[in-house]
Structures are given as structure tokens and as C-alpha cells.
Design a protein around this motif. Structure first.
Motif, PDB file in Angstrom:
ATOM      1  N   PHE A 152       6.013  -9.811  -1.468  1.00 17.23           N
ATOM      2  CA  PHE A 152       6.767  -8.870  -2.291  1.00 17.23           C
ATOM      3  C   PHE A 152       6.362  -7.456  -1.879  1.00 17.23           C
ATOM      4  O   PHE A 152       5.392  -6.898  -2.399  1.00 17.23           O
ATOM      5  CB  PHE A 152       6.488  -9.131  -3.776  1.00 17.23           C
ATOM      6  CG  PHE A 152       6.852 -10.525  -4.179  1.00 17.23           C
ATOM      7  CD1 PHE A 152       8.148 -10.835  -4.546  1.00 17.23           C
ATOM      8  CD2 PHE A 152       5.911 -11.543  -4.155  1.00 17.23           C
ATOM      9  CE1 PHE A 152       8.492 -12.131  -4.894  1.00 17.23           C
ATOM     10  CE2 PHE A 152       6.251 -12.838  -4.497  1.00 17.23           C
ATOM     11  CZ  PHE A 152       7.540 -13.133  -4.868  1.00 17.23           C
ATOM     12  N   PRO A 153       7.100  -6.847  -0.957  1.00 11.93           N
ATOM     13  CA  PRO A 153       6.658  -5.607  -0.312  1.00 11.93           C
ATOM     14  C   PRO A 153       6.432  -4.414  -1.234  1.00 11.93           C
ATOM     15  O   PRO A 153       5.666  -3.529  -0.885  1.00 11.93           O
ATOM     16  CB  PRO A 153       7.772  -5.312   0.687  1.00 11.93           C
ATOM     17  CG  PRO A 153       8.958  -6.074   0.197  1.00 11.93           C
ATOM     18  CD  PRO A 153       8.409  -7.276  -0.512  1.00 11.93           C
ATOM     19  N   HIS A 154       7.041  -4.360  -2.385  1.00 15.22           N
ATOM     20  CA  HIS A 154       6.895  -3.194  -3.259  1.00 15.22           C
ATOM     21  C   HIS A 154       6.010  -3.461  -4.472  1.00 15.22           C
ATOM     22  O   HIS A 154       5.930  -2.632  -5.374  1.00 15.22           O
ATOM     23  CB  HIS A 154       8.272  -2.717  -3.732  1.00 15.22           C
ATOM     24  CG  HIS A 154       9.169  -2.319  -2.606  1.00 15.22           C
ATOM     25  ND1 HIS A 154       8.993  -1.157  -1.899  1.00 15.22           N
ATOM     26  CD2 HIS A 154      10.235  -2.944  -2.053  1.00 15.22           C
ATOM     27  CE1 HIS A 154       9.927  -1.076  -0.963  1.00 15.22           C
ATOM     28  NE2 HIS A 154      10.690  -2.149  -1.034  1.00 15.22           N
ATOM     29  N   ILE A 155       5.339  -4.602  -4.501  1.00 12.64           N
ATOM     30  CA  ILE A 155       4.553  -5.003  -5.661  1.00 12.64           C
ATOM     31  C   ILE A 155       3.067  -5.010  -5.303  1.00 12.64           C
ATOM     32  O   ILE A 155       2.683  -5.535  -4.265  1.00 12.64           O
ATOM     33  CB  ILE A 155       4.980  -6.398  -6.162  1.00 12.64           C
ATOM     34  CG1 ILE A 155       6.495  -6.475  -6.386  1.00 12.64           C
ATOM     35  CG2 ILE A 155       4.214  -6.783  -7.423  1.00 12.64           C
ATOM     36  CD1 ILE A 155       7.049  -5.455  -7.368  1.00 12.64           C
ATOM     37  N   THR A 156       2.260  -4.417  -6.174  1.00 15.62           N
ATOM     38  CA  THR A 156       0.814  -4.403  -5.970  1.00 15.62           C
ATOM     39  C   THR A 156       0.111  -4.808  -7.258  1.00 15.62           C
ATOM     40  O   THR A 156       0.703  -4.768  -8.342  1.00 15.62           O
ATOM     41  CB  THR A 156       0.301  -3.007  -5.557  1.00 15.62           C
ATOM     42  OG1 THR A 156       0.639  -2.072  -6.571  1.00 15.62           O
ATOM     43  CG2 THR A 156       0.893  -2.564  -4.237  1.00 15.62           C
TER      44      THR A 156
ATOM     45  N   THR B 272      -4.392  -4.616  -4.333  1.00 18.33           N
ATOM     46  CA  THR B 272      -3.955  -5.705  -3.478  1.00 18.33           C
ATOM     47  C   THR B 272      -2.446  -5.626  -3.333  1.00 18.33           C
ATOM     48  O   THR B 272      -1.731  -5.641  -4.330  1.00 18.33           O
ATOM     49  CB  THR B 272      -4.321  -7.072  -4.097  1.00 18.33           C
ATOM     50  OG1 THR B 272      -5.716  -7.104  -4.336  1.00 18.33           O
ATOM     51  CG2 THR B 272      -3.913  -8.208  -3.186  1.00 18.33           C
ATOM     52  N   LYS B 273      -1.991  -5.497  -2.104  1.00 17.73           N
ATOM     53  CA  LYS B 273      -0.563  -5.535  -1.845  1.00 17.73           C
ATOM     54  C   LYS B 273      -0.175  -7.000  -1.714  1.00 17.73           C
ATOM     55  O   LYS B 273      -0.844  -7.762  -1.020  1.00 17.73           O
ATOM     56  CB  LYS B 273      -0.231  -4.774  -0.574  1.00 17.73           C
ATOM     57  CG  LYS B 273       1.232  -4.550  -0.382  1.00 17.73           C
ATOM     58  CD  LYS B 273       1.478  -3.503   0.668  1.00 17.73           C
ATOM     59  CE  LYS B 273       2.957  -3.199   0.683  1.00 17.73           C
ATOM     60  NZ  LYS B 273       3.278  -1.984   1.328  1.00 17.73           N
TER      61      LYS B 273
ATOM     62  N   GLN C  74      -2.139  -5.958 -14.092  1.00 17.10           N
ATOM     63  CA  GLN C  74      -0.799  -6.548 -14.100  1.00 17.10           C
ATOM     64  C   GLN C  74      -0.054  -6.136 -12.827  1.00 17.10           C
ATOM     65  O   GLN C  74      -0.232  -5.024 -12.331  1.00 17.10           O
ATOM     66  CB  GLN C  74      -0.010  -6.062 -15.320  1.00 17.10           C
ATOM     67  CG  GLN C  74      -0.514  -6.585 -16.630  1.00 17.10           C
ATOM     68  CD  GLN C  74      -0.196  -8.050 -16.809  1.00 17.10           C
ATOM     69  OE1 GLN C  74       0.836  -8.545 -16.373  1.00 17.10           O
ATOM     70  NE2 GLN C  74      -1.103  -8.767 -17.446  1.00 17.10           N
ATOM     71  N   PRO C  75       0.797  -6.994 -12.280  1.00 14.52           N
ATOM     72  CA  PRO C  75       1.583  -6.616 -11.102  1.00 14.52           C
ATOM     73  C   PRO C  75       2.475  -5.419 -11.431  1.00 14.52           C
ATOM     74  O   PRO C  75       3.164  -5.413 -12.458  1.00 14.52           O
ATOM     75  CB  PRO C  75       2.422  -7.851 -10.799  1.00 14.52           C
ATOM     76  CG  PRO C  75       1.839  -8.955 -11.593  1.00 14.52           C
ATOM     77  CD  PRO C  75       1.072  -8.356 -12.715  1.00 14.52           C
ATOM     78  N   CYS C  76       2.433  -4.419 -10.559  1.00 14.92           N
ATOM     79  CA  CYS C  76       3.195  -3.180 -10.753  1.00 14.92           C
ATOM     80  C   CYS C  76       4.005  -2.859  -9.510  1.00 14.92           C
ATOM     81  O   CYS C  76       3.699  -3.332  -8.411  1.00 14.92           O
ATOM     82  CB  CYS C  76       2.244  -2.012 -11.009  1.00 14.92           C
ATOM     83  SG  CYS C  76       1.360  -2.089 -12.551  1.00 14.92           S
ATOM     84  N   ILE C  77       4.978  -2.006  -9.687  1.00  8.28           N
ATOM     85  CA  ILE C  77       5.701  -1.475  -8.541  1.00  8.28           C
ATOM     86  C   ILE C  77       4.774  -0.484  -7.846  1.00  8.28           C
ATOM     87  O   ILE C  77       4.143   0.358  -8.493  1.00  8.28           O
ATOM     88  CB  ILE C  77       7.016  -0.814  -8.983  1.00  8.28           C
ATOM     89  CG1 ILE C  77       7.937  -1.891  -9.579  1.00  8.28           C
ATOM     90  CG2 ILE C  77       7.677  -0.111  -7.809  1.00  8.28           C
ATOM     91  CD1 ILE C  77       9.231  -1.379 -10.124  1.00  8.28           C
ATOM     92  N   GLU C  78       4.682  -0.614  -6.537  1.00 12.05           N
ATOM     93  CA  GLU C  78       3.761   0.180  -5.734  1.00 12.05           C
ATOM     94  C   GLU C  78       3.892   1.684  -6.017  1.00 12.05           C
ATOM     95  O   GLU C  78       4.987   2.193  -6.171  1.00 12.05           O
ATOM     96  CB  GLU C  78       4.040  -0.094  -4.253  1.00 12.05           C
ATOM     97  CG  GLU C  78       3.036   0.503  -3.317  1.00 12.05           C
ATOM     98  CD  GLU C  78       3.272   0.064  -1.891  1.00 12.05           C
ATOM     99  OE1 GLU C  78       2.286  -0.044  -1.170  1.00 12.05           O
ATOM    100  OE2 GLU C  78       4.440  -0.171  -1.512  1.00 12.05           O
ATOM    101  N   ARG C  79       2.744   2.323  -6.124  1.00 12.57           N
ATOM    102  CA  ARG C  79       2.611   3.768  -6.368  1.00 12.57           C
ATOM    103  C   ARG C  79       3.181   4.202  -7.723  1.00 12.57           C
ATOM    104  O   ARG C  79       3.557   5.353  -7.902  1.00 12.57           O
ATOM    105  CB  ARG C  79       3.224   4.583  -5.231  1.00 12.57           C
ATOM    106  CG  ARG C  79       2.497   4.434  -3.911  1.00 12.57           C
ATOM    107  CD  ARG C  79       3.029   5.331  -2.818  1.00 12.57           C
ATOM    108  NE  ARG C  79       4.451   5.206  -2.560  1.00 12.57           N
ATOM    109  CZ  ARG C  79       5.008   4.286  -1.793  1.00 12.57           C
ATOM    110  NH1 ARG C  79       4.263   3.377  -1.203  1.00 12.57           N
ATOM    111  NH2 ARG C  79       6.308   4.261  -1.600  1.00 12.57           N
TER     112      ARG C  79
END
Length: 95
Positions: free
Chosen positions: A8-12, A3-4, A21-26
Motif C-alpha cells: 500500500f504505497p501511501h500508507i504508513t 514503517t511504510k 494506527q495505519p495513516c496516509i503517508e505524511r
């Protein structure tokens, strides 16, 4: 399913990565990891970027913005992880 997070554009969040847990994308770098470095260890954004060369400054700032928008929930997760680590340490120390 990943889920993006719209605000928060860089958090998935993905239940199959870092237990959701929320992570930085990729990446597998959790928002809480960046928060700990910044808020608890007193590292600057530039220092965090130096220690994570794959991250951009916008990604780090997005993680910090997410942290401060969800500070109670993430601080609770940090405390729970710390308590688990202390429990594990004490169990191994008694062996």
C-alpha cells in the motif's frame, strides 16, 4: 520508527503517530477515518477529497484498499474507539 507498508504505497504506520494506527503517508489522517467517511457515512471518494484538500485520489484509494484488506482489524478498532467515546460521554453526562 515509521514503517511504510509495501503493498500500500501511501500508507504508513508509526507508533508515535496516532498510536500506531495505519495513516496516509505524511499526514495524521488514519485509514479508519477515511473508511468511516466512505463506508459508514456513504461519502464518495470525490467528496472525501473535497473535505481533505491535502489528499490525492491515489492516497484515498490506497486507504480504502488497505481498509478492505484489513477490514476485521480496522472495524474492531472503530468499535473500540466508539465504545471509548460512549464511555467518556456517559461519564461526563452524569456530572
Amino acid at each position: 520508527m515509521k514503517t511504510k507498508i509495501k503493498s500500500f504505497p501511501h500508507i504508513t504506520q508509526d507508533p508515535t503517530i496516532c498510536f500506531g494506527q495505519p495513516c496516509i503517508e505524511r499526514t495524521r489522517i488514519r485509514v479508519m477515518d477515511i473508511a468511516i467517511e466512505y463506508d459508514r457515512l456513504g461519502r464518495t471518494v470525490d467528496q472525501i477529497a473535497e473535505s481533505h484538500p491535502g489528499l490525492t485520489l491515489p492516497q484515498i484509494h490506497a486507504a480504502l484498499m488497505y481498509y478492505y484488506e484489513h477490514i476485521e482489524k480496522i472495524d474492531q478498532a472503530i468499535r473500540a474507539e466508539r465504545e471509548l467515546m460512549e464511555k467518556i460521554r456517559s461519564e461526563f453526562a452524569t456530572r
